[in-house]
Design a protein around this motif. Structure first.
Motif, PDB file in Angstrom:
ATOM      1  N   MET A 121      48.655  61.433 -12.490  1.00  0.00           N
ATOM      2  CA  MET A 121      49.349  62.680 -12.168  1.00  0.00           C
ATOM      3  C   MET A 121      48.839  63.817 -13.046  1.00  0.00           C
ATOM      4  SD  MET A 121      52.879  60.673 -11.966  1.00  0.00           S
ATOM      5  CE  MET A 121      52.002  59.291 -12.688  1.00  0.00           C
ATOM      6  N   LYS A 122      48.722  64.987 -12.467  1.00  0.00           N
ATOM      7  CA  LYS A 122      48.313  66.192 -13.207  1.00  0.00           C
ATOM      8  C   LYS A 122      49.393  67.240 -13.025  1.00  0.00           C
ATOM      9  CE  LYS A 122      45.419  68.938 -15.446  1.00  0.00           C
ATOM     10  NZ  LYS A 122      46.359  70.025 -15.765  1.00  0.00           N
ATOM     11  N   ASN A 123      49.967  67.678 -14.148  1.00  0.00           N
ATOM     12  CA  ASN A 123      51.045  68.655 -14.124  1.00  0.00           C
ATOM     13  C   ASN A 123      50.518  70.030 -14.526  1.00  0.00           C
ATOM     14  OD1 ASN A 123      53.309  66.782 -13.597  1.00  0.00           O
ATOM     15  ND2 ASN A 123      52.747  65.940 -15.601  1.00  0.00           N
ATOM     16  N   PHE A 124      50.842  71.036 -13.718  1.00  0.00           N
ATOM     17  CA  PHE A 124      50.463  72.426 -14.008  1.00  0.00           C
ATOM     18  C   PHE A 124      51.742  73.224 -14.227  1.00  0.00           C
ATOM     19  CE2 PHE A 124      46.981  70.742 -11.517  1.00  0.00           C
ATOM     20  CZ  PHE A 124      45.858  71.200 -12.195  1.00  0.00           C
ATOM     21  N   ALA A 125      51.888  73.799 -15.395  1.00  0.00           N
ATOM     22  CA  ALA A 125      53.055  74.627 -15.688  1.00  0.00           C
ATOM     23  C   ALA A 125      52.805  76.049 -15.185  1.00  0.00           C
ATOM     24  CB  ALA A 125      53.352  74.620 -17.178  1.00  0.00           C
TER      25      ALA A 125
END
Length: 610
Positions: free
Chosen positions: A550-554
């Protein structure tokens, strides 16, 4: 004090794949079924793929339940007492069988050739559709005390008492076979005596009715005990354990379902050919009424008058310790012994011998007589080891390992004994239990980007590229399932069973092309049962890794976007089934032709959180 009252209805329709097909257009003299429950009869061809589908049924279960629990707290004791009442009803409409026809090669030596010629080895004809509605009342009472004996010791004491009443088929007839009478006793319902030539008597003539047709256990007293102890106030080590006796108070078969499907209300008639190699039973006339192959008698079920409810002794002991602020270890021993499990005892099956079976039966007036007896046992011993790490520093994981040894009688409430004269012949390892089993899961935040160990001050493209990554997964590793080596019989009067082991079955390099040595097994002497063990051989193990990245972008403090890639069986590793183990099919015996795992599957997703 909590009082509850419930009423609920469960209903279902188990339709066949061909619910409107008229089987009588294919096979003469098959009876009509309920609308929507018709289908194809079963055709079995030894060594080849047959034709079959499960007979359909319409079911409903309207139940009424009342329960009350009273709780009182007195200093160090928490006392609970209660009762429950259940009015149980199960309504079933069905065609017990759609008819069955078997071809074994007993005439030409090749089962498919017999099929093409229409030369039957045996067949069964259903008598009529049925409806059955077993109903009873169930009463339960319990009292329990949770006692805080000391600061570090808790003791649980309790006892439960169950009292089920006898089942009765309220929408149809009931009949039961009693071995001591060698007669089928009609307990309720009307029928045409001329439809059957078997010994059938009215219950009133032998002192039996729906109120005493079988014994009822009035002493289902079930004690329970448990404890939890911590050696000291500062100790992170805990010992827990418990023991209890449990009755199976609602066994399906004890619900008199089979008494409602017994003749003279329903049943099947079995036909078999004359002795010798000359065909006398044919597919275009499978149910002859003239000479040559008369009906061999109807198949019936029965319950012994001294039938006992199955009961289980269970116990456990757990040692658990928190070895660090975020890490815990646990070891558990579980044991279980079950008595009086139900199985089908084919008391009208004669010893193996040449020729037709029917004339050699102990009670020739009937076909198969399956008694729902209860003399089998099961013994389960299990060791469980586990480790748990709570989420800390971007990592959490959990692992569970089990070592299980379970010995059971493989026959159950819907399967017959292989050898009616030897109950232990079917005793062995459970086919569905893998001795060793490990499953673990993890979640890991990669230590890059803001708030992580490395590149804490990263921003802009570097943060977008390296920060916010998370990996998780599930790992499963297990032993193979046990299996038996068997053979098929084409000789009339000789039942198929397990093969004889005559040599070393191991091979130097087991593979899907040869998992074991087929030459280590042979047919037993005619009209005997094979001597190899029950489920003493093991198939390939199982391994699987499912993972997700998973890749989280804020986007802001309150919003983020997550992109996910998930892979099931990430390594695309095949886990194989147990090998083909029928030595009567030499072209495939010892080979493996299927898997227990699915190929790798990959899916992508995006999620917006705000």
């Amino acid at each position: 004090n909590i009082l509850t009252f419930e009423q609920w209805l469960w209903a279902d329709l188990h339709a066949t794949q061909h619910p409107t097909f008229d089987a009588a257009s294919l096979v003469p003299n098959l009876p009509a079924s309920y609308p929507g429950l018709s289908g194809l009869p079963a055709i079995s061809i030894t060594g080849f793929q047959g034709i079959s589908e499960t007979a359909g049924s319409k079911d409903s279960q309207p139940d009424t339940q009342l329960s009350d629990v009273y709780t009182s707290i007195l200093r160090h004791h928490t006392l609970k007492a209660g009762f429950s009442y259940l009015h149980y009803t199960f309504h079933n409409w069905q065609m017990p069988t759609l008819g069955s026809f078997s071809f074994t090669g007993m005439y030409t030596g090749n089962a498919f050739a017999d099929f093409l010629l229409g030369d039957l080895a045996t067949d069964t004809q259903p008598v009529s559709p049925l409806q059955d509605q077993p109903t009873n009342d169930r009463y339960g009472f319990f009292v329990q005390d949770d006692c805080q004996a000391t600061r570090n010791l808790t003791i649980n004491l309790g006892v439960r008492y169950d009292l089920p009443t006898l089942y009765e088929n309220v929408s149809g007839g009931m009949s039961n076979y009693y071995p001591n009478l060698q007669e089928l006793v009609v307990l309720k319902g009307s029928y045409n005596p001329s439809d059957f030539t078997e010994p059938i008597v009215e219950g009133s003539s032998v002192g039996l009715s729906t109120s005493n047709w079988i014994g009822n256990d009035h002493w289902q007293i079930q004690p329970r005990f448990g404890f939890a102890i911590r050696p000291s106030d500062t100790s992170r080590f805990i010992v827990r354990g418990g023991w209890g006796l449990y009755y199976q108070t609602t066994p399906w078969l004890f619900g008199s379902f089979e008494t409602g499907v017994n003749p003279p209300f329903s049943g099947t008639v079995t036909f078999e050919p004359n002795a010798g190699k000359t065909p006398s039973l044919f597919f275009n006339n499978p149910f002859p009424t003239g000479s040559g192959a008369p009906p061999s008698g109807v198949n019936i079920h029965g319950y012994p008058q001294n039938y006992g409810y199955p009961r289980t002794n269970q116990w456990n002991l757990t040692l658990e310790s928190q070895v660090a602020s975020d890490l815990a270890l646990r070891a558990t021993y579980l044991g279980s012994v079950r008595w009086d499990s139900t199985f089908l005892n084919p008391i009208n099956t004669p010893p193996l011998a040449p020729g037709p079976i029917q004339t050699r039966r102990p009670v020739p007036a009937f076909g198969d007589i399956d008694m729902y007896d209860n003399g089998t046992t099961a013994n389960t011993q299990m060791l469980e080891l586990s480790v748990l790490r709570r989420f800390k520093s971007g990592l959490s994981f959990e692992g569970e390992y089990s070592l299980t040894h379970q010995i059971i009688n493989s026959v159950s409430d819907d399967t017959e004994l292989t050898d009616p004269q030897n109950l232990r012949y079917d005793r062995g390892n459970d086919t569905n239990i893998r001795p060793q089993y490990f499953i673990g899961n993890y979640v890991y935040d990669l230590p890059f980007g803001k708030g992580q160990r490395f590149l804490t001050k990263a921003h802009g493209p570097l943060e977008w590229l390296l920060g916010g990554w998370e990996d998780s997964g599930i790992v499963t590793i297990a032993d193979g399932n046990p299996f038996s080596v068997t053979f098929s019989s084409t000789v009339q009067g000789w039942t198929a069973s397990r093969a004889d082991q005559i040599g070393n079955y191991h091979v130097a390099d087991p593979s899907i092309k040869q998992w074991f040595n087929p030459s280590a097994f042979a047919l037993p002497a005619q009209f005997t049962y094979g001597t190899s063990g029950k489920n003493v051989y093991y198939g390939p193990g199982y391994a699987d890794w499912d993972t997700g990245v998973m890749k989280n972008f804020a986007i802001s403090e309150r919003a983020k976007v997550q992109f996910r890639m998930e892979m099931f069986n990430a390594l695309n590793h095949p886990s194989f089934s147990t090998p083909n183990s029928n030595i009567s099919v030499p072209s495939t015996v010892g080979t493996i032709t299927s898997t227990t795992s699915s190929p790798r599957a990959v899916q992508f997703a995006a999620r917006f959180e705000f």
